[in-house]
Design a protein around this motif. Structure first.
Motif, short mmCIF file in Angstrom:
data_model
loop_
_atom_site.label_atom_id
_atom_site.label_comp_id
_atom_site.label_asym_id
_atom_site.label_seq_id
_atom_site.Cartn_x
_atom_site.Cartn_y
_atom_site.Cartn_z
N PRO A 1 -61.44 23.93 20.20
CA PRO A 1 -62.72 23.75 19.48
C PRO A 1 -63.83 24.62 20.05
CG PRO A 1 -61.67 21.64 19.84
CD PRO A 1 -60.86 22.64 20.60
N GLU A 2 -63.81 24.87 21.36
CA GLU A 2 -64.85 25.70 21.97
C GLU A 2 -64.78 27.14 21.49
OE1 GLU A 2 -64.33 22.08 23.74
OE2 GLU A 2 -62.80 23.65 23.80
N VAL A 3 -63.55 27.68 21.41
CA VAL A 3 -63.38 29.05 20.93
C VAL A 3 -63.71 29.14 19.44
CG1 VAL A 3 -61.72 30.92 20.56
CG2 VAL A 3 -61.66 29.61 22.69
N VAL A 4 -63.32 28.12 18.69
CA VAL A 4 -63.64 28.09 17.25
C VAL A 4 -65.16 28.10 17.06
CG1 VAL A 4 -63.56 26.68 15.16
CG2 VAL A 4 -61.51 26.96 16.56
N GLU A 5 -65.85 27.37 17.90
CA GLU A 5 -67.32 27.35 17.81
C GLU A 5 -67.91 28.74 18.06
OE1 GLU A 5 -71.17 25.22 19.92
OE2 GLU A 5 -69.14 24.61 20.46
N LYS A 6 -67.35 29.45 19.04
CA LYS A 6 -67.84 30.80 19.32
C LYS A 6 -67.58 31.73 18.13
CE LYS A 6 -67.10 30.49 24.32
NZ LYS A 6 -66.32 31.02 25.49
N ILE A 7 -66.42 31.57 17.49
CA ILE A 7 -66.10 32.42 16.34
C ILE A 7 -67.05 32.14 15.19
CG2 ILE A 7 -64.34 32.94 14.60
CD1 ILE A 7 -62.21 32.24 16.70
N THR A 8 -67.27 30.85 14.89
CA THR A 8 -68.10 30.50 13.74
C THR A 8 -69.58 30.74 14.00
OG1 THR A 8 -68.11 28.18 14.51
CG2 THR A 8 -66.48 28.81 12.84
N ASN A 9 -69.94 31.06 15.23
CA ASN A 9 -71.32 31.44 15.50
C ASN A 9 -71.61 32.85 14.97
OD1 ASN A 9 -73.96 31.15 16.64
ND2 ASN A 9 -73.32 32.43 18.36
N GLN A 10 -70.55 33.68 14.86
CA GLN A 10 -70.74 35.06 14.40
C GLN A 10 -69.99 35.36 13.10
OE1 GLN A 10 -70.50 38.16 17.39
NE2 GLN A 10 -70.68 36.66 19.04
N PHE A 11 -69.04 34.48 12.74
CA PHE A 11 -68.27 34.68 11.51
C PHE A 11 -68.29 33.39 10.70
CE2 PHE A 11 -66.56 37.63 14.58
CZ PHE A 11 -66.29 38.79 13.86
N THR A 12 -68.28 33.53 9.39
CA THR A 12 -68.19 32.37 8.51
C THR A 12 -67.55 32.79 7.20
OG1 THR A 12 -69.42 30.50 7.59
CG2 THR A 12 -70.44 32.66 7.37
N VAL A 13 -67.00 31.83 6.48
CA VAL A 13 -66.36 32.13 5.20
C VAL A 13 -67.45 32.33 4.15
CG1 VAL A 13 -64.83 31.28 3.40
CG2 VAL A 13 -64.28 30.85 5.80
N LYS A 14 -67.63 33.56 3.71
CA LYS A 14 -68.63 33.87 2.69
C LYS A 14 -68.01 34.04 1.31
CE LYS A 14 -72.16 35.99 5.62
NZ LYS A 14 -73.07 37.15 5.82
N THR A 15 -66.72 34.31 1.28
CA THR A 15 -66.01 34.46 0.00
C THR A 15 -64.85 33.47 -0.03
OG1 THR A 15 -64.68 36.22 1.01
CG2 THR A 15 -66.62 36.88 -0.28
N PRO A 16 -65.16 32.18 -0.16
CA PRO A 16 -64.09 31.17 -0.08
C PRO A 16 -63.10 31.27 -1.24
CG PRO A 16 -66.14 30.19 -0.85
CD PRO A 16 -66.47 31.59 -0.45
#
Length: 312
Positions: free
Chosen positions: A227-242
Motif C-alpha cells: 500500500p505504501e508503494v501504491v500511494e507513491k505511484i498514485t501521487n504522480q499517476f492516476t487513471v485519466k482514461t478509465p
C-alpha cells in the motif's frame, strides 16, 4: 422296580456346586458395582500439571494476539498536508473529507495542528483519535525554537527539497499527474520503490484488461506492491482514461454473470447468490463481506464492477 437317578450328588459335590454359585454371585457384584467405582476414581485422580497447562494456555493466547496485530493494516508516520486521495481512503476518510483537505491546500494553506486538521476535514473524533498519533508535522511547527536555530522557516522547503529531491513530499494536482493507463514502465520506475520488475509487472497487469485500468485501486491487485508503494505511484499517476464498463446488478446477477468479474470464481459466485436468497437481496456492496470465502481486502476492486438495485 427302583430306577436310579442320574442327578443325585454326594455331599462333597453339593458343597462344591454351592461354592461355585457363591463365587459367581460375588464376581457379578464386583463387575457391576466395584469396577465402575474404581475406574471412576482412577480417572478423576489422574494427575494434571496445572502450571504447565496454564503456561501452555498463555502461550496460545499470546500467539493469537500476535496474529491479530499482524493482520491489522500498518500505518506509518506521515504529514497530513501531503495526504493523497488513496492515503485518505485507506485511513477511513470519506471522499467529502478528503476533498475538504484538498480544497484547503489548494489555497496554499497548511494544516499545523491536529485540531486544525479536524476543523478543515470535519472528521469524527473517533477517526481523529485513531490516525492523529501518526501525524508527522514539520519540526518548525512542533518545535519552533529548535527549528529556528537550525534554519529559518522561510528556507524550510528549500532544505527539505535538497534532502529528498525535487518531488520530496510534493502533492501533485490531478492535472499534473500522468495517466496511469498510458504510463510506460520507464516512467513508473521514477517512483521510489518501483524498479524494473514492478514497473513491468504493472504494465503487464494493466494490459490484461481491454482498455486498461478502471481505477487506481486496481494497483493493489498487482503482486508484490505494498500500500505504501501504491500511494507513491498514485501521487504522480492516476487513471485519466478509465476503461468503460457496464456494472452488474448484484441482486439480479446469475452465477455466470458473476464469474466474469475479476477475483470471483464459481464457488464464490455460488455463495454470493445463496447469501442473496437468504437476505432477500443485498442493500449495499459491503454486505458481500459476510459471504463465505469473500476476499475482504479486494472489496474495493470487486465493487468497481457491481451496483445494488433491488427488484420491485
Amino acid at each position: 422296580m427302583h430306577i436310579k437317578s442320574h442327578f443325585t450328588f454326594s455331599k462333597e459335590q453339593r458343597n462344591g456346586i454351592f461354592l461355585l454359585l457363591i463365587l459367581i454371585i460375588i464376581f457379578q457384584c464386583v463387575y457391576f458395582f466395584v469396577v465402575p467405582i474404581v475406574i471412576g476414581i482412577s480417572s478423576d485422580d489422574t494427575p494434571v500439571n496445572k502450571e504447565a497447562l496454564l503456561e501452555f494456555t498463555k502461550e496460545i493466547d499470546s500467539l493469537r494476539l500476535v496474529q491479530l496485530e499482524e493482520s491489522k493494516p500498518k500505518i506509518y508516520p506521515f504529514n497530513p498536508n501531503y495526504m493523497t486521495d488513496f492515503k485518505g481512503a485507506t485511513l477511513g476518510m470519506t471522499n467529502e473529507e478528503i476533498d475538504r483537505l484538498s480544497a484547503f491546500r489548494e489555497q496554499n494553506k497548511w494544516v499545523n495542528t491536529t485540531r486544525q486538521f479536524q476543523e478543515v476535514t470535519k472528521v469524527s473524533d473517533s477517526l481523529l483519535n485513531a490516525i492523529s498519533p501518526y501525524f508527522k508535522l514539520p519540526e518548525w511547527i512542533t518545535n519552533p525554537d529548535r527549528a529556528s536555530r537550525n534554519y529559518p522557516v522561510d528556507n524550510f522547503s528549500e532544505k527539505a527539497s535538497r534532502r529528498g529531491g525535487n518531488n520530496y513530499n510534493k502533492t501533485f494536482t490531478y492535472a499534473q499527474k500522468q495517466d496511469l493507463n498510458t504510463a510506460t514502465a520507464q516512467q513508473l520506475q521514477k517512483i521510489n520503490g518501483v524498479g524494473k520488475v514492478f514497473s513491468d509487472r504493472i504494465v503487464k497487469y494493466r494490459n490484461k484488461f481491454e482498455g486498461g485500468f478502471i481505477a487506481d485501486v486496481q494497483l493493489l491487485d498487482v503482486y508484490g506492491l505494498t500500500p505504501e508503494v501504491v500511494e507513491k505511484i498514485t501521487n504522480q499517476f492516476t487513471v485519466k482514461t478509465p476503461k468503460a464498463i457496464q456494472k452488474i446488478n448484484i441482486n439480479t446477477a446469475t452465477i455466470d454473470d458473476l464469474v466474469t468479474i475479476p477475483l470471483i470464481d464459481y464457488d464464490l459466485a455460488h455463495n454470493i447468490v445463496e447469501q442473496r436468497q437468504l437476505r432477500a437481496g443485498y442493500n449495499s456492496i459491503n454486505e458481500l463481506t459476510k459471504v463465505k470465502g469473500f476476499p475482504v481486502n479486494k472489496l474495493q476492486i470487486i465493487e468497481l464492477y457491481l451496483h445494488t438495485e433491488k427488484e420491485n
